[in-house]
Scaffold this motif. Structure first.
Motif, short mmCIF file in Angstrom:
data_model
loop_
_atom_site.label_atom_id
_atom_site.label_comp_id
_atom_site.label_asym_id
_atom_site.label_seq_id
_atom_site.Cartn_x
_atom_site.Cartn_y
_atom_site.Cartn_z
N GLU A 3 -0.56 -33.82 -41.52
CA GLU A 3 -0.70 -32.72 -40.59
C GLU A 3 0.86 -32.10 -40.31
OE1 GLU A 3 -3.27 -31.18 -39.21
OE2 GLU A 3 -4.05 -32.44 -40.97
N LEU A 4 1.87 -32.56 -40.93
CA LEU A 4 3.21 -32.27 -40.76
C LEU A 4 3.46 -30.99 -40.98
CD1 LEU A 4 6.09 -33.23 -39.77
CD2 LEU A 4 6.45 -33.81 -42.35
N PRO A 5 3.93 -29.96 -40.28
CA PRO A 5 3.97 -28.48 -40.69
C PRO A 5 5.45 -28.42 -41.26
CG PRO A 5 4.33 -28.97 -37.93
CD PRO A 5 3.83 -30.30 -38.79
N ILE A 6 5.77 -27.49 -42.02
CA ILE A 6 6.82 -27.18 -42.51
C ILE A 6 7.98 -26.74 -41.61
CG2 ILE A 6 8.14 -25.78 -44.24
CD1 ILE A 6 5.62 -25.63 -45.78
N ASP A 7 9.13 -27.27 -41.33
CA ASP A 7 10.08 -27.26 -40.67
C ASP A 7 11.47 -27.53 -41.18
OD1 ASP A 7 11.54 -26.01 -38.36
OD2 ASP A 7 10.21 -27.40 -36.92
N GLN A 8 12.62 -27.52 -40.49
CA GLN A 8 13.79 -27.96 -40.95
C GLN A 8 13.63 -29.46 -41.05
OE1 GLN A 8 16.32 -26.09 -41.83
NE2 GLN A 8 15.37 -24.43 -41.09
N GLN A 9 14.25 -30.03 -42.02
CA GLN A 9 14.12 -31.51 -42.20
C GLN A 9 12.97 -32.10 -42.85
OE1 GLN A 9 16.99 -33.69 -41.70
NE2 GLN A 9 17.63 -31.49 -41.65
N THR A 10 12.15 -31.02 -43.68
CA THR A 10 10.96 -31.63 -44.35
C THR A 10 11.39 -31.10 -45.71
OG1 THR A 10 10.04 -29.32 -43.79
CG2 THR A 10 9.21 -31.18 -42.41
N ARG A 11 10.54 -32.01 -46.46
CA ARG A 11 10.58 -31.93 -47.98
C ARG A 11 9.25 -31.34 -48.45
NH1 ARG A 11 11.05 -36.80 -49.49
NH2 ARG A 11 13.33 -36.83 -49.61
N VAL A 12 9.08 -30.06 -49.13
CA VAL A 12 8.01 -29.53 -49.31
C VAL A 12 7.70 -29.46 -51.08
CG1 VAL A 12 6.57 -27.32 -49.18
CG2 VAL A 12 8.17 -28.01 -47.62
N THR A 13 6.28 -29.87 -51.27
CA THR A 13 5.92 -29.70 -52.69
C THR A 13 4.87 -28.52 -52.69
OG1 THR A 13 6.27 -32.20 -53.03
CG2 THR A 13 4.92 -30.86 -54.67
N LEU A 14 5.22 -27.56 -53.64
CA LEU A 14 4.40 -26.54 -53.43
C LEU A 14 4.21 -25.71 -54.74
CD1 LEU A 14 6.24 -23.20 -51.92
CD2 LEU A 14 7.40 -25.37 -52.73
N HIS A 15 3.27 -24.91 -54.99
CA HIS A 15 3.07 -23.89 -55.89
C HIS A 15 3.61 -22.62 -55.51
CE1 HIS A 15 1.70 -26.09 -59.54
NE2 HIS A 15 0.84 -26.68 -58.72
N PHE A 16 4.31 -21.84 -56.19
CA PHE A 16 4.80 -20.44 -55.79
C PHE A 16 4.60 -19.49 -56.77
CE2 PHE A 16 8.73 -21.81 -57.14
CZ PHE A 16 9.32 -20.68 -57.52
N ALA A 17 4.32 -18.40 -56.55
CA ALA A 17 4.53 -17.17 -57.52
C ALA A 17 5.24 -16.18 -56.66
CB ALA A 17 3.16 -16.76 -58.02
N LEU A 18 6.05 -15.51 -57.66
CA LEU A 18 6.71 -14.09 -57.09
C LEU A 18 6.48 -13.16 -57.91
CD1 LEU A 18 8.83 -13.71 -54.77
CD2 LEU A 18 10.57 -14.12 -56.40
N LYS A 19 5.67 -12.15 -57.29
CA LYS A 19 5.24 -11.03 -58.00
C LYS A 19 5.88 -9.61 -57.64
CE LYS A 19 1.01 -13.43 -58.10
NZ LYS A 19 -0.47 -13.27 -57.88
N PHE A 20 6.05 -8.53 -58.48
CA PHE A 20 6.02 -7.24 -58.25
C PHE A 20 4.69 -6.76 -57.45
CE2 PHE A 20 9.11 -7.30 -61.82
CZ PHE A 20 10.31 -7.00 -60.93
N SER A 21 4.78 -5.80 -56.71
CA SER A 21 3.47 -5.28 -56.11
C SER A 21 2.66 -4.81 -56.99
CB SER A 21 3.83 -4.21 -55.03
OG SER A 21 4.50 -3.29 -55.58
N ASP A 22 2.90 -4.52 -58.20
CA ASP A 22 1.73 -4.33 -59.18
C ASP A 22 1.07 -5.42 -59.89
OD1 ASP A 22 3.58 -5.26 -61.14
OD2 ASP A 22 3.81 -3.36 -62.06
N GLY A 23 1.51 -6.56 -59.53
CA GLY A 23 1.02 -7.91 -59.90
C GLY A 23 1.58 -8.78 -61.06
N GLU A 24 2.95 -7.92 -61.74
CA GLU A 24 3.47 -8.44 -62.73
C GLU A 24 4.08 -9.73 -62.21
OE1 GLU A 24 7.43 -7.40 -65.13
OE2 GLU A 24 6.47 -6.01 -64.34
N VAL A 25 4.21 -11.01 -62.94
CA VAL A 25 4.72 -12.15 -62.29
C VAL A 25 6.04 -12.39 -62.74
CG1 VAL A 25 4.58 -14.62 -62.66
CG2 VAL A 25 2.55 -13.17 -62.50
N ILE A 26 6.97 -12.47 -61.66
CA ILE A 26 8.58 -12.56 -61.91
C ILE A 26 8.74 -14.05 -62.14
CG2 ILE A 26 10.76 -12.51 -61.15
CD1 ILE A 26 9.56 -10.35 -59.07
N ASP A 27 8.06 -14.87 -61.56
CA ASP A 27 8.46 -16.47 -61.53
C ASP A 27 7.01 -17.02 -60.91
OD1 ASP A 27 9.39 -19.01 -62.09
OD2 ASP A 27 10.97 -18.81 -60.64
#
Length: 150
Positions: A3-27
């Motif tokens: 239940e630990l929320p993300i904040d300073q002093q937390t280590r986060v494991t996540l999936h992420f995607a960064l895309k242009f608004s047209d859906g093209e994936v950058i990373d």
């Protein structure tokens, strides 16, 4: 613990995607191992970290990130014009070529050739994603306090 929320002093494991608004994936990490980072370690720009604050393991979200919160607006004063002779004769200079310059503090400063005309070479030092609204998709896998045993 989950239940630990993300904040300073937390280590986060996540999936992420960064895309242009047209859906093209950058990373994206969705097709590979998830990323692990500590909030504040500068692996993720501070503005992107701000979107994650308060999220918990198991949560997903998609954010529209305006240029001001992403990589800034395109700044015309970051476009410089050089003479062809200022570059080595064998250097390929054409639109889209990235060149690494050293700034006054000898830090590396990448620039992209935006125009070559006669003896003039125009180089754009703006971040390649400047001026773009981006989509930031996240799926939080785990949140731990920094310093917790792995």
């Amino acid at each position: 613990m989950k239940e630990l929320p993300i904040d300073q002093q937390t280590r986060v494991t996540l999936h992420f995607a960064l895309k242009f608004s047209d859906g093209e994936v950058i990373d994206s990490t969705f097709d590979k191992a998830p990323a692990t980072l500590e909030i504040g370690d500068e692996n993720l720009p501070e503005n992107f970290e701000a979107y994650l604050m308060g999220m918990k393991a198991g949560e997903s979200n998609s954010f529209q990130v305006p240029p001001e919160k992403a990589f800034g607006q395109h700044n015309p004063s970051n476009v410089q014009t050089f003479k062809r002779r200022e570059f080595s004769p064998d250097m390929v200079l054409e639109k889209g070529v990235m060149i690494s310059f050293a700034d006054a503090r000898q830090s590396e400063l990448p620039g992209v050739v935006s125009r070559v005309e006669g003896d003039e070479v125009e180089v754009d030092f703006n971040h390649p994603l400047a001026g773009r609204t981006l989509t930031f998709d996240v799926e939080i896998i785990d949140v731990e306090p920094v310093g917790a045993a792995h």
